[in-house]
Design a protein around this motif. Sequence first.
Motif, short mmCIF file in Angstrom:
data_model
loop_
_atom_site.label_atom_id
_atom_site.label_comp_id
_atom_site.label_asym_id
_atom_site.label_seq_id
_atom_site.Cartn_x
_atom_site.Cartn_y
_atom_site.Cartn_z
N ALA A 1 65.28 78.22 41.11
CA ALA A 1 66.17 77.66 42.14
C ALA A 1 65.86 78.25 43.51
N ALA A 2 65.59 79.55 43.56
CA ALA A 2 65.30 80.21 44.84
C ALA A 2 64.00 79.69 45.44
N ALA B 1 67.29 79.03 53.64
CA ALA B 1 67.17 80.48 53.48
C ALA B 1 68.40 81.07 52.82
N SER B 2 69.59 80.59 53.19
CA SER B 2 70.83 81.13 52.64
C SER B 2 70.89 80.92 51.13
N ALA B 3 70.62 79.70 50.69
CA ALA B 3 70.65 79.42 49.24
C ALA B 3 69.57 80.21 48.52
N ALA B 4 68.38 80.27 49.11
CA ALA B 4 67.29 81.01 48.48
C ALA B 4 67.66 82.47 48.29
N ASP B 5 68.29 83.06 49.31
CA ASP B 5 68.71 84.47 49.21
C ASP B 5 69.76 84.66 48.14
N ASP B 6 70.70 83.71 48.05
CA ASP B 6 71.75 83.82 47.03
C ASP B 6 71.16 83.76 45.63
N TYR B 7 70.28 82.79 45.40
CA TYR B 7 69.66 82.68 44.07
C TYR B 7 68.81 83.91 43.78
N LEU B 8 68.08 84.37 44.79
CA LEU B 8 67.19 85.51 44.59
C LEU B 8 67.99 86.78 44.26
N ASN C 1 60.39 90.82 42.30
CA ASN C 1 59.80 91.36 43.52
C ASN C 1 58.66 90.50 44.06
N THR C 2 57.79 90.04 43.18
CA THR C 2 56.65 89.24 43.65
C THR C 2 57.10 87.85 44.12
N GLU C 3 58.07 87.28 43.43
CA GLU C 3 58.57 85.96 43.85
C GLU C 3 59.29 86.08 45.20
N ALA C 4 59.90 87.21 45.46
CA ALA C 4 60.56 87.42 46.76
C ALA C 4 59.55 87.33 47.90
#
Length: 400
Positions: A253-254, A263-270, A297-300
Amino acid sequence: MSNWADLTNGKRIKYLRGSDLTQQGLAEAAGLSLALVQKAEQDRGELSIGSLLKLANALNTDVSVILGQQSPRSGMSRDTRAAVRRLSEAVHDSALGDWDGVDEPSTLAGLRAAHDRMCAVYWRGEYGELSELIAKVLLEGSARYGQATGYQREQLGSVLASTYQFASSAAILLGQRDLALSALTAARRLAEDSGDVMLSALLESTLSWIHLRSARVPRAVAVAERAALRIEPSFSRASRPQLLVYGRLMISAAVAASRQGDASAADDYLSQAHAAAARLSGDEALYGTHFGPTAANTEAVGIAVALGNHGKALKLAAHTELPRSMPKLARNRYKLDVALAQCEARLYDRAADTLIEVGLDAPEWVKHQALPGTIGKRLAKVSTARVRRISELIGVPLVA
């Protein structure tokens, strides 16, 4: 190459044969005379249906491609075309109940062992061997599944569903979207019949990825989010498989959210993925799917790159350690993200070195990735000559 449909049959055959197969070699592989192959490539005389079928089989393609009704996949080697065809036949024959030639299928233990080898080969990016193992498990497993009952049937169903999932993942990597969806449809049915809730949820991460690769980004986010909500764990009581699957879905999802610039949703999922990874405290695998602190960590890093935060991506990368146990393809996909961030930060020498590392480490896999071309275009703005040298070294055309 000219428009494929505008070429003659002879020119199509010659193109498909390529420089790695002689006319004599094609004749022997097809069981035809050298004279017939030579006449075919020179467009002298009409080919019979039987000859067309033999040539198509030897060239690992379809008659429709030779006749110009379909175009071959650009840049695909003969070995990869063979792997795709083997995958397609295994997926469709097994799903349709056509497993002629399977006299004595392997036992459940033998099929599990083949499945485990298949997972390892997938993560090494070796598509020829992968397609052979997938064909073995799907055809032999389907034959045994039809006779099994009770516990053994449930276990066989899970092994088959997971194998169809890997067939789907390989197909989408090789640009075969329809085959990927066909394989995933079969996987879903088997996972539901076997009552394997975690595997059913994992299949949705593959579906999310297919949607992402097909530019259906909102659907990719929705699929992963819905599946994650169905198994959302209480972190204090969750099982390890539940944490792994939930974390993997949150990553899906992120990644999808980052591709649409949210970015907001990506950060929440991450953040949810990091929480699941922290609870696991180590990297684990379920049905060949990996998740843990390394994946989070790598996906981040890749998510930061997708959002245009290249400085953040490089800072994260500087503090990310890659364990030896990390699968080869996951490691190299991460390195491509790093190389792109290095380009954007004008660290061109480092980006070039990173791209070379990836190309030499996973030569077959890298041919089917879009990022090397993007990175090559960035590097070509500084030195076209260097990019041409990199292209020759890794065997991937990066500039026209």
